[in-house]
Design a protein around this motif. Sequence first.
Motif, PDB file in Angstrom:
ATOM      1  N   TRP A 108      44.934  34.775  37.229  1.00 19.70           N
ATOM      2  CA  TRP A 108      43.477  34.724  37.342  1.00 19.70           C
ATOM      3  C   TRP A 108      42.780  35.638  36.334  1.00 19.70           C
ATOM      4  CZ3 TRP A 108      40.478  38.947  38.272  1.00 19.70           C
ATOM      5  CH2 TRP A 108      41.109  40.088  38.799  1.00 19.70           C
ATOM      6  N   TRP A 109      43.326  36.868  36.154  1.00 21.47           N
ATOM      7  CA  TRP A 109      42.661  37.776  35.216  1.00 21.47           C
ATOM      8  C   TRP A 109      42.914  37.355  33.772  1.00 21.47           C
ATOM      9  CZ3 TRP A 109      45.352  40.478  31.558  1.00 21.47           C
ATOM     10  CH2 TRP A 109      46.738  40.655  31.746  1.00 21.47           C
ATOM     11  N   GLN A 110      44.083  36.734  33.535  1.00 19.73           N
ATOM     12  CA  GLN A 110      44.359  36.207  32.198  1.00 19.73           C
ATOM     13  C   GLN A 110      43.392  35.043  31.875  1.00 19.73           C
ATOM     14  OE1 GLN A 110      46.621  36.837  34.557  1.00 19.73           O
ATOM     15  NE2 GLN A 110      48.610  37.481  33.696  1.00 19.73           N
TER      16      GLN A 110
END
Length: 370
Positions: A108-110
């Motif tokens: 998700w953060w990528q």
Amino acid sequence: MSGDGDTAAITQAVPTGWRARVQVRPRLARVRVSAIAILQITVAAAGAWAFAHYVTGHAAPLLAATVTISSLGLVRDARPRRVLETVVGMLVGILVAEGFVLVVGPGWWQLALALGVTLVVARFLSPYPPFAIMAGVQACIVMSLPATQPFARLADGIVGGIAALVVTALIPRNPRREEARDGHAVFAAADSSARAIVQGLRRGDALRAGRGLDKARAIAPRIDEWRASLDSGLAVAGFSPWLRPQRAELQRHHAVLQAMDFATRNLRVVARRAVYLCEDGQRRPVPADILAELMRASELVGESLDDISLQVPAREALRAVAVRLDPARLLPDGSLGEQNLITALRPLAVDLLTATGMPPAEARALLPRV
């Protein structure tokens, strides 16, 4: 029954119930107008998917199809440059996302980081807002799909982009149909405006003349639509070998558009002066008749979009009016305001003559010296 030409019939069928909510005819018209675009998208997406799957060996070449569909779309503006810009935008998103998947992997953060970088890069590269949005969408798709081999999805995107450009050339959308419809809409709007102005002058009715002014002001968006469809048509005709013979006709229509742009601006000037004159309630048949003659000739100019042979009778009809546009002779006892209205009709006549293919200098030379 009213004698107004632009007044709808008082008694008419009014659809009720489900017929008022479900109108089949406009829905079928939408499908008919989009038929070539639907064929383009279907052929290109299927061809891109098949090439990526059977030739390059990708098991699920989703991006080959999605890039094709998104780059073509159902929009009016299908010029090759716009298609290419959209393709490049999507490839930028795929490339950035593929790099993030390779370096930091999915997550998700990528995804958030890849999307932010993609939007920054896309906005830096192009001022066209959909360019950045398309890049961001493709980046999200890449970050969400399971990875196969590095940059395989970029190859799928390139296949889809090439397929979109190929069908733009080989299965082009007919530019003539759409731009001619937009052109006729401009002439119809100008005619409707002039009719209201003529009625206002004949009756001394400022409200009716004001309605003509409102209609004249509403022509500008139709001019913009015609210009957009003509520019798109010229670009497609220059790119597609099948439509290249239409380019000369489209260029002729572009010259008519330029003249009608000026003509409708001058029609607004005429309308404003007519509204001012009609404030006293006096009938003014002479300028009303002159404007009516000009617009009857303008109808021939509009019809010449489909039949170039009508340019000559349109030019002669306008010439017959232009040579009489001497305010002092037409209204020897008229007020200054009435003579100014005749003066305002002179540039309108010149613009309409130019729309028939007459050089502007020759058109101006027809006007009597004042």
